[in-house]
Design a protein around this motif. Structure first.
Motif, PDB file in Angstrom:
ATOM      1  N   VAL A 293       0.541  -1.198  -0.358  1.00  0.00           N
ATOM      2  CA  VAL A 293      -0.037   0.018   0.617  1.00  0.00           C
ATOM      3  C   VAL A 293       0.666   1.550   0.136  1.00  0.00           C
ATOM      4  O   VAL A 293       0.259   2.489  -0.244  1.00  0.00           O
ATOM      5  N   ASP A 294       1.879   1.509   0.717  1.00  0.00           N
ATOM      6  CA  ASP A 294       3.065   2.485   0.556  1.00  0.00           C
ATOM      7  C   ASP A 294       3.497   2.889  -0.211  1.00  0.00           C
ATOM      8  O   ASP A 294       3.859   3.979  -0.330  1.00  0.00           O
ATOM      9  N   ARG A 295       4.325   1.608  -1.100  1.00  0.00           N
ATOM     10  CA  ARG A 295       4.549   1.698  -2.649  1.00  0.00           C
ATOM     11  C   ARG A 295       4.107   2.789  -3.029  1.00  0.00           C
ATOM     12  O   ARG A 295       4.188   3.250  -4.341  1.00  0.00           O
ATOM     13  N   ALA A 296       2.585   2.192  -3.367  1.00  0.00           N
ATOM     14  CA  ALA A 296       1.281   3.084  -4.491  1.00  0.00           C
ATOM     15  C   ALA A 296       1.259   4.243  -3.865  1.00  0.00           C
ATOM     16  O   ALA A 296       1.671   5.154  -4.999  1.00  0.00           O
TER      17      ALA A 296
ATOM     18  N   TRP B  30      -2.203   8.259 -11.628  1.00  0.00           N
ATOM     19  CA  TRP B  30      -2.455   7.546 -10.559  1.00  0.00           C
ATOM     20  C   TRP B  30      -3.753   5.987 -11.324  1.00  0.00           C
ATOM     21  O   TRP B  30      -2.687   5.208 -10.626  1.00  0.00           O
ATOM     22  N   LEU B  31      -3.355   6.271 -12.637  1.00  0.00           N
ATOM     23  CA  LEU B  31      -3.895   5.405 -13.733  1.00  0.00           C
ATOM     24  C   LEU B  31      -2.019   4.493 -13.628  1.00  0.00           C
ATOM     25  O   LEU B  31      -2.621   3.405 -13.823  1.00  0.00           O
ATOM     26  N   ARG B  32      -1.293   5.658 -13.722  1.00  0.00           N
ATOM     27  CA  ARG B  32      -0.049   4.465 -14.206  1.00  0.00           C
ATOM     28  C   ARG B  32       0.599   4.430 -13.521  1.00  0.00           C
ATOM     29  O   ARG B  32       1.421   3.088 -13.946  1.00  0.00           O
ATOM     30  N   THR B  33       0.435   4.753 -11.958  1.00  0.00           N
ATOM     31  CA  THR B  33       0.450   3.831 -10.953  1.00  0.00           C
ATOM     32  C   THR B  33       0.165   2.991 -10.734  1.00  0.00           C
ATOM     33  O   THR B  33       0.975   1.669 -10.690  1.00  0.00           O
ATOM     34  N   ASN B  34      -1.432   2.204 -11.165  1.00  0.00           N
ATOM     35  CA  ASN B  34      -1.466   1.669 -10.768  1.00  0.00           C
ATOM     36  C   ASN B  34      -1.265   0.544 -11.592  1.00  0.00           C
ATOM     37  O   ASN B  34      -0.988  -0.970 -11.921  1.00  0.00           O
ATOM     38  N   ALA B  35      -1.053   0.604 -13.144  1.00  0.00           N
ATOM     39  CA  ALA B  35      -0.310  -0.147 -14.362  1.00  0.00           C
ATOM     40  C   ALA B  35       1.636  -0.547 -13.820  1.00  0.00           C
ATOM     41  O   ALA B  35       1.530  -2.351 -13.726  1.00  0.00           O
ATOM     42  N   GLU B  36       1.833   0.009 -13.292  1.00  0.00           N
ATOM     43  CA  GLU B  36       3.271   0.202 -13.109  1.00  0.00           C
ATOM     44  C   GLU B  36       3.699  -1.179 -12.506  1.00  0.00           C
ATOM     45  O   GLU B  36       4.426  -1.971 -11.800  1.00  0.00           O
ATOM     46  N   LEU B  37       2.778  -0.785 -11.058  1.00  0.00           N
ATOM     47  CA  LEU B  37       2.956  -1.618 -10.182  1.00  0.00           C
ATOM     48  C   LEU B  37       1.839  -2.279  -9.867  1.00  0.00           C
ATOM     49  O   LEU B  37       1.201  -3.254  -8.628  1.00  0.00           O
ATOM     50  N   ALA B  38       1.435  -3.055 -11.216  1.00  0.00           N
ATOM     51  CA  ALA B  38       0.321  -4.304 -11.150  1.00  0.00           C
ATOM     52  C   ALA B  38       0.626  -5.570 -10.799  1.00  0.00           C
ATOM     53  O   ALA B  38      -0.426  -6.268 -10.324  1.00  0.00           O
ATOM     54  N   GLU B  39       1.741  -5.573 -10.859  1.00  0.00           N
ATOM     55  CA  GLU B  39       2.031  -6.600 -10.159  1.00  0.00           C
ATOM     56  C   GLU B  39       1.940  -6.751  -8.164  1.00  0.00           C
ATOM     57  O   GLU B  39       1.275  -7.785  -7.965  1.00  0.00           O
ATOM     58  N   PRO B  40       2.778  -5.916  -8.076  1.00  0.00           N
ATOM     59  CA  PRO B  40       2.457  -6.121  -6.593  1.00  0.00           C
ATOM     60  C   PRO B  40       1.488  -5.843  -6.176  1.00  0.00           C
ATOM     61  O   PRO B  40       0.783  -6.341  -4.917  1.00  0.00           O
ATOM     62  N   ILE B  41       0.171  -5.125  -7.057  1.00  0.00           N
ATOM     63  CA  ILE B  41      -0.944  -4.622  -6.460  1.00  0.00           C
ATOM     64  C   ILE B  41      -1.947  -5.692  -6.369  1.00  0.00           C
ATOM     65  O   ILE B  41      -2.538  -6.177  -5.843  1.00  0.00           O
ATOM     66  N   ARG B  42      -1.367  -6.707  -7.831  1.00  0.00           N
ATOM     67  CA  ARG B  42      -2.791  -7.641  -7.863  1.00  0.00           C
ATOM     68  C   ARG B  42      -2.252  -8.706  -6.767  1.00  0.00           C
ATOM     69  O   ARG B  42      -3.476  -9.570  -6.079  1.00  0.00           O
TER      70      ARG B  42
ATOM     71  N   ALA C 266      -8.724  -4.884   7.600  1.00  0.00           N
ATOM     72  CA  ALA C 266      -9.498  -3.666   7.403  1.00  0.00           C
ATOM     73  C   ALA C 266      -9.059  -2.308   6.962  1.00  0.00           C
ATOM     74  O   ALA C 266      -9.143  -1.491   6.123  1.00  0.00           O
ATOM     75  N   ALA C 267      -7.629  -2.157   8.203  1.00  0.00           N
ATOM     76  CA  ALA C 267      -7.637  -0.692   8.377  1.00  0.00           C
ATOM     77  C   ALA C 267      -6.382  -0.156   7.270  1.00  0.00           C
ATOM     78  O   ALA C 267      -6.326   1.098   7.234  1.00  0.00           O
ATOM     79  N   THR C 268      -5.695  -1.557   6.398  1.00  0.00           N
ATOM     80  CA  THR C 268      -4.830  -1.652   5.876  1.00  0.00           C
ATOM     81  C   THR C 268      -5.802  -0.655   4.624  1.00  0.00           C
ATOM     82  O   THR C 268      -5.608   0.148   3.899  1.00  0.00           O
ATOM     83  N   VAL C 269      -6.581  -1.807   3.834  1.00  0.00           N
ATOM     84  CA  VAL C 269      -7.766  -1.760   2.841  1.00  0.00           C
ATOM     85  C   VAL C 269      -7.958  -0.249   3.579  1.00  0.00           C
ATOM     86  O   VAL C 269      -8.284   0.642   1.881  1.00  0.00           O
ATOM     87  N   ALA C 270      -9.009   0.026   4.078  1.00  0.00           N
ATOM     88  CA  ALA C 270      -9.374   1.332   4.528  1.00  0.00           C
ATOM     89  C   ALA C 270      -8.769   2.225   4.414  1.00  0.00           C
ATOM     90  O   ALA C 270      -9.018   3.416   3.617  1.00  0.00           O
TER      91      ALA C 270
ATOM     92  N   PHE D  98      -5.593   2.987   2.243  1.00  0.00           N
ATOM     93  CA  PHE D  98      -5.415   2.727   0.452  1.00  0.00           C
ATOM     94  C   PHE D  98      -6.750   2.944  -0.327  1.00  0.00           C
ATOM     95  O   PHE D  98      -6.685   4.693  -1.255  1.00  0.00           O
ATOM     96  N   TYR D  99      -8.288   3.053   0.122  1.00  0.00           N
ATOM     97  CA  TYR D  99      -8.680   3.475  -0.926  1.00  0.00           C
ATOM     98  C   TYR D  99      -9.339   4.892  -0.415  1.00  0.00           C
ATOM     99  O   TYR D  99      -9.764   5.552  -0.984  1.00  0.00           O
ATOM    100  N   ALA D 100      -9.394   5.493   0.911  1.00  0.00           N
ATOM    101  CA  ALA D 100      -9.279   6.231   1.342  1.00  0.00           C
ATOM    102  C   ALA D 100      -8.364   7.132   0.609  1.00  0.00           C
ATOM    103  O   ALA D 100      -9.404   8.688   0.288  1.00  0.00           O
ATOM    104  N   ALA D 101      -7.595   6.924   0.254  1.00  0.00           N
ATOM    105  CA  ALA D 101      -5.874   7.813  -0.697  1.00  0.00           C
ATOM    106  C   ALA D 101      -6.412   7.575  -1.329  1.00  0.00           C
ATOM    107  O   ALA D 101      -6.909   8.631  -2.437  1.00  0.00           O
TER     108      ALA D 101
END
Length: 217
Positions: free
Chosen positions: A81-84, A105-117, A137-141, A143-146
């Motif tokens: 999460v921190d890396r993204a 942000w979209l490119r970040t998701n593409a570039e970090l696709a493997e760790p995010i997947r 749950a706290a980590t997920v919350a 990430f999605y809040a950010a």
């Protein structure tokens, strides 16, 4: 003696700094190796010995950095999460144009696709485990809040600047976030799924929704 004291302290700091960097790098390697194994085989099936073996190190080294497997598991998720978020923070520090920030942000998701997947896979596999539920749950919350804030703030800035048409920024940000999740889940269950192409299609649809009409249109 007094005259030489600053020099001695400086030398100690210089020796300690490379050691600290090496330690941080080794801890990062352990977290990334652990995340890969947890995603591939599930938390319960992976042992400390497996993680050590993946890096060719002694199992005792893992206990130097982490209390146990559960501590490493949570650290691995936090790291992904921190890396993204750090990638986007670096972009935002040098570029504040709304469209560029969203594209970044979209490119970040593409570039970090493997760790995010891997992160998505681990969260799907272990979200129901009582031992992990609260921390995950706290980590997920977090990430999605950010993520929602990054997207919604950029959309609102674009609307205020006349670049984007008026929309519900928060709702559209949530839609994009959920769609990005869907892309990562598809990449997890469909081996030949093209993540970059799917994110490119999402970006095209997003601009169709957001771009304000030109005066000549």
């Amino acid at each position: 003696m007094t005259m030489h004291q600053p020099t001695i302290q400086g030398a100690r700091r210089e020796r300690r700094a490379p050691a600290d960097r090496r330690g941080a790098s080794r801890a990062t390697d352990l977290k990334e190796a652990a995340l890969a194994l947890f995603a591939e085989r599930g938390y319960a099936s992976v042992t400390i010995k497996d993680i050590a073996g993946a890096l060719g190190v002694n199992s005792a080294l893992i206990y130097y950095y982490f209390k146990n497997k559960e501590d490493l598991f949570h650290a691995a998720i936090d790291h992904a999460v921190d890396r993204a978020l750090e990638s986007h923070a670096a972009l935002a520090a040098t570029h504040d144009e709304p469209k560029g920030l969203i594209r970044g942000w979209l490119r970040t998701n593409a570039e970090l696709a493997e760790p995010i997947r891997r992160l998505v896979k681990v969260m799907m596999d272990d979200a129901g485990a009582a031992a992990h539920q609260g921390r995950i749950a706290a980590t997920v919350a977090r990430f999605y809040a950010a993520e929602t804030a990054i997207l919604a703030d950029a959309i609102r800035a674009g609307i205020a600047g006349g670049r984007f048409r008026p929309v519900d920024a928060e709702a559209l940000a949530r839609f994009v976030s959920v769609h990005l999740d869907g892309i990562m889940v598809a990449a997890t269950v469909r081996p030949d799924f093209a993540v970059e192409a799917a994110i490119g299609e999402l970006e095209t649809l997003l601009w169709r929704e957001l771009d304000a009409p030109t005066e000549n249109a």
